[in-house]
Each structure stands twice: as C-alpha cells, then as structure tokens.
Design a protein around this motif. Structure first.
Motif, short mmCIF file in Angstrom:
data_model
loop_
_atom_site.label_atom_id
_atom_site.label_comp_id
_atom_site.label_asym_id
_atom_site.label_seq_id
_atom_site.Cartn_x
_atom_site.Cartn_y
_atom_site.Cartn_z
N ASP A 43 5.41 68.63 17.93
CA ASP A 43 4.64 69.81 17.56
C ASP A 43 3.23 69.35 17.26
O ASP A 43 2.94 68.16 17.20
N THR A 44 2.34 70.31 16.99
CA THR A 44 0.98 69.95 16.58
C THR A 44 0.66 70.67 15.27
O THR A 44 1.31 71.65 14.92
N LYS A 45 -0.35 70.15 14.55
CA LYS A 45 -0.67 70.68 13.23
C LYS A 45 -2.09 71.25 13.21
O LYS A 45 -2.33 72.32 13.74
N SER A 46 -3.06 70.48 12.75
CA SER A 46 -4.42 71.02 12.56
C SER A 46 -5.16 71.24 13.86
O SER A 46 -6.12 71.99 13.94
N ASP A 47 -4.70 70.58 14.91
CA ASP A 47 -5.41 70.60 16.19
C ASP A 47 -4.41 70.14 17.26
O ASP A 47 -3.46 69.44 16.94
N PRO A 48 -4.59 70.54 18.51
CA PRO A 48 -3.65 70.11 19.56
C PRO A 48 -3.49 68.59 19.66
O PRO A 48 -2.49 68.09 20.18
N THR A 49 -4.46 67.84 19.10
CA THR A 49 -4.33 66.37 19.14
C THR A 49 -3.62 65.82 17.90
O THR A 49 -3.32 64.63 17.83
N ASP A 50 -3.39 66.71 16.89
CA ASP A 50 -2.77 66.26 15.63
C ASP A 50 -1.26 66.47 15.73
O ASP A 50 -0.72 67.49 15.35
N VAL A 51 -0.57 65.46 16.25
CA VAL A 51 0.84 65.64 16.60
C VAL A 51 1.77 65.22 15.47
O VAL A 51 1.42 64.42 14.61
N VAL A 52 2.95 65.80 15.48
CA VAL A 52 4.05 65.36 14.63
C VAL A 52 5.29 65.33 15.51
O VAL A 52 5.57 66.28 16.25
N THR A 53 5.98 64.21 15.48
CA THR A 53 7.17 64.08 16.32
C THR A 53 8.41 64.41 15.51
O THR A 53 8.40 64.43 14.27
N ALA A 54 9.48 64.63 16.24
CA ALA A 54 10.77 64.85 15.56
C ALA A 54 11.10 63.65 14.70
O ALA A 54 11.72 63.76 13.64
N MET A 55 10.62 62.47 15.09
CA MET A 55 10.93 61.27 14.32
C MET A 55 10.13 61.21 13.01
O MET A 55 10.61 60.68 12.02
N ASP A 56 8.90 61.73 13.02
CA ASP A 56 8.19 61.83 11.74
C ASP A 56 9.06 62.56 10.72
O ASP A 56 9.28 62.11 9.59
N ARG A 57 9.57 63.69 11.17
CA ARG A 57 10.35 64.55 10.26
C ARG A 57 11.69 63.88 9.92
O ARG A 57 12.12 63.88 8.76
N ALA A 58 12.33 63.28 10.92
CA ALA A 58 13.63 62.64 10.66
C ALA A 58 13.48 61.45 9.72
O ALA A 58 14.30 61.23 8.83
#
Ligand code: LIP
Length: 274
Positions: A43-58
């Motif tokens: 997914d993305t957060k503040s900007d299309p370049t600011d990514v978060v992966t499923a692994m960040d969350r896991a």
C-alpha cells in the motif's frame, strides 16, 4: 550484573536490551524469509512513493504480540499500528522495517529498529540488519556494540574531510528543499551518502563508517534506537522536540561546524509535519 546507572527505578535495562535483541533477531528472520511473498502486497501512505508492505505490518504485529506476552503493561509506539498506552513507564518504539523502499527493491540497507523509553527517557537501542545479520545495540551508560564488539565514532579534523549521510522525504515539496540544502553542503564536506535507512545511518555514525548524519522529516521510530547507540558511541546527537524535526548526529570534532552549516540553511517552516 547491572551497574547502578543501568537500572531505572525497578527496571533492569540490561534485561530490556536482551529482550530487544532477541525480538530483533526473530523479526529479522521473519522479514528476510518473507520478502518474496511480502513485496507483492503493498500500500502507500503519504505519497505514491511512501510504501508499506504486508511485511511491515506483519513484522510489527509479531513484535507487538511478543511484547504483550513478555512485557504486559508496557506501552508500544510503532510506525504501522496505533499507539498502545502503557501503565509501567516503559514504552517500546518500533520501526518494523526502516528502509522500506530498499526492502521493496531487494537492496540490503533495511533494518528493524527497536528502542525503549523509561519514564520518557531513551535508554535502550537495538538495530538489526537482516541482510547481513549485523545487530547494533546499546544501553544508556553501557557503551555501544556491533554484535559483541565495542564501537566508537570517528574524529575527522575538518568539515571538508567529513563523510556525511542524509535522507530525503517522500513529498516532492520537501524533497526540493532537502535537495537545495544537500547541494550546498556537498561543496563543504568530503562527500554525501544516501543509503535509505535512518536507523542504519545512525549506527554507521556510531561505528565510524560515516562521520555524520542529518535529516528532517523522519519520525521517532526512525531514529530513537540509533540515537541511543550513537550517544553511547560518543556521538554528538541533537534530536528534535517535534515530529519530523531535524536530527543531527555528528562526530564531536566537527559537530559545531556541521550544525552551523546545516541549520543556517534550513528554514523553520520546512520542519513542520506534512
Ligand atoms: C525511511 C528513513 C530514511 C528516509 C526515508 C524513509 P521508512 O524510513 O529511514 O532515513 O530518508 O525517506 O523515511 O519509511 O523506510 O521507515
């Protein structure tokens, strides 16, 4: 054996550091093993370049689950999940993957950053680099270590001989301002390094692999653990009062000159949260 200055009231800092080291390694195993599957779900957060992966969350979920089990009542402040208020005076500050873009691209400069605050004071820092297995750690008053070897910062004799690490935000407006500052500094230092993880940049200052690091636009979970490790390695660390403010970590021999060169070029309005 804990010396008097390594126990805050009824909290054994060495025990918290040992737990943070164990959790850092467990998280590193998860993150490294799961990269292939994880980076297709982003997914993305503040900007299309600011990514978060499923692994960040896991990864953050794993750390939170283990802390709930092993340290019930402690607070937890992490990048990807909402704040968990504590009642013990101990707060864990977590970046489950610092250097997420590097992780996404398969570049090795990403880390798991775990810091511990007791009654609002940063007292333990652990940064683990899954790609190499390196782990930096420090307890306030106990020195800084890479794996089990003591580390210390460099002592450049002049700003013109200073290897300077920095980073940039995700929003184009902020990046334009950051580019102007680093462009001016480039003529005054040995060289610039942009490696993509604030936590590892700070650990590199602590180990003398670079002479200094600065950045604004980051959050406490990016720099809390690295700040403890830097301070225990003899680094002059100046932290912001507010979120996304300026962080400067520098070898003491050039710290005044570098702080003057940076702070004279950053406008106050640039440091406000976006
Ligand atoms: C990263 C920081 C880095 C900064 C990147 C990014 P993330 O944190 O560690 O210093 O330059 O833009 O913010 O987003 O990978 O956790």
């Amino acid at each position: 054996m804990t010396s008097p200055d390594r126990t805050v009231a009824t909290v054994d800092l060495d025990h918290l550091c040992s737990l943070a080291r164990t959790l850092g390694r467990q998280a590193a195993d998860l993150v490294k093993a799961g990269r292939t599957a994880a980076v297709v779900d982003i997914d993305t957060k503040s900007d299309p370049t600011d990514v978060v992966t499923a692994m960040d969350r896991a990864c953050e979920a794993l750390l939170r689950e283990r802390l709930a089990e092993l340290r019930p009542g402690d607070g937890v402040h992490g990048e990807e999940h909402t704040e968990s208020e504590g009642r013990t005076g101990v707060r864990w500050i977590i970046d489950p993957i610092d250097g997420t873009v590097n992780y996404l691209y398969g570049l090795e400069n990403y880390s798991i950053s775990i810091a511990v605050e007791v009654d609002g004071d940063l007292v333990v820092g652990v940064v683990t680099k899954p790609a190499t297995g390196e782990q930096f750690h420090a307890v306030r008053g106990g020195g800084a270590f890479l794996d089990d070897w003591p580390i210390g910062c460099s002592a450049p004799t002049d700003l013109s001989l200073t290897l300077l690490a920095t980073g940039f935000g995700y929003l184009p407006s902020r990046r334009a301002a950051q580019g102007a500052v680093v462009g001016a500094l480039l003529a005054e230092v040995r060289d610039i390094r942009r490696m993509g993880s604030a936590a590892l940049d700070l650990c590199n200052v602590a180990a003398g692999r670079v002479d200094a690091y600065y950045e604004w636009g980051t959050h406490i979970w990016d720099w809390a653990a690295g700040a403890v490790i830097c301070r225990e390695a003899g680094v002059d660390v100046r932290l912001p009062e507010d979120d996304e403010g300026l962080v400067v970590a520098c070898a003491p021999s050039v710290s005044s000159a570098l702080n003057d060169a940076i702070r004279s070029r950053i406008k106050p309005e640039w440091q406000v949260p976006h």
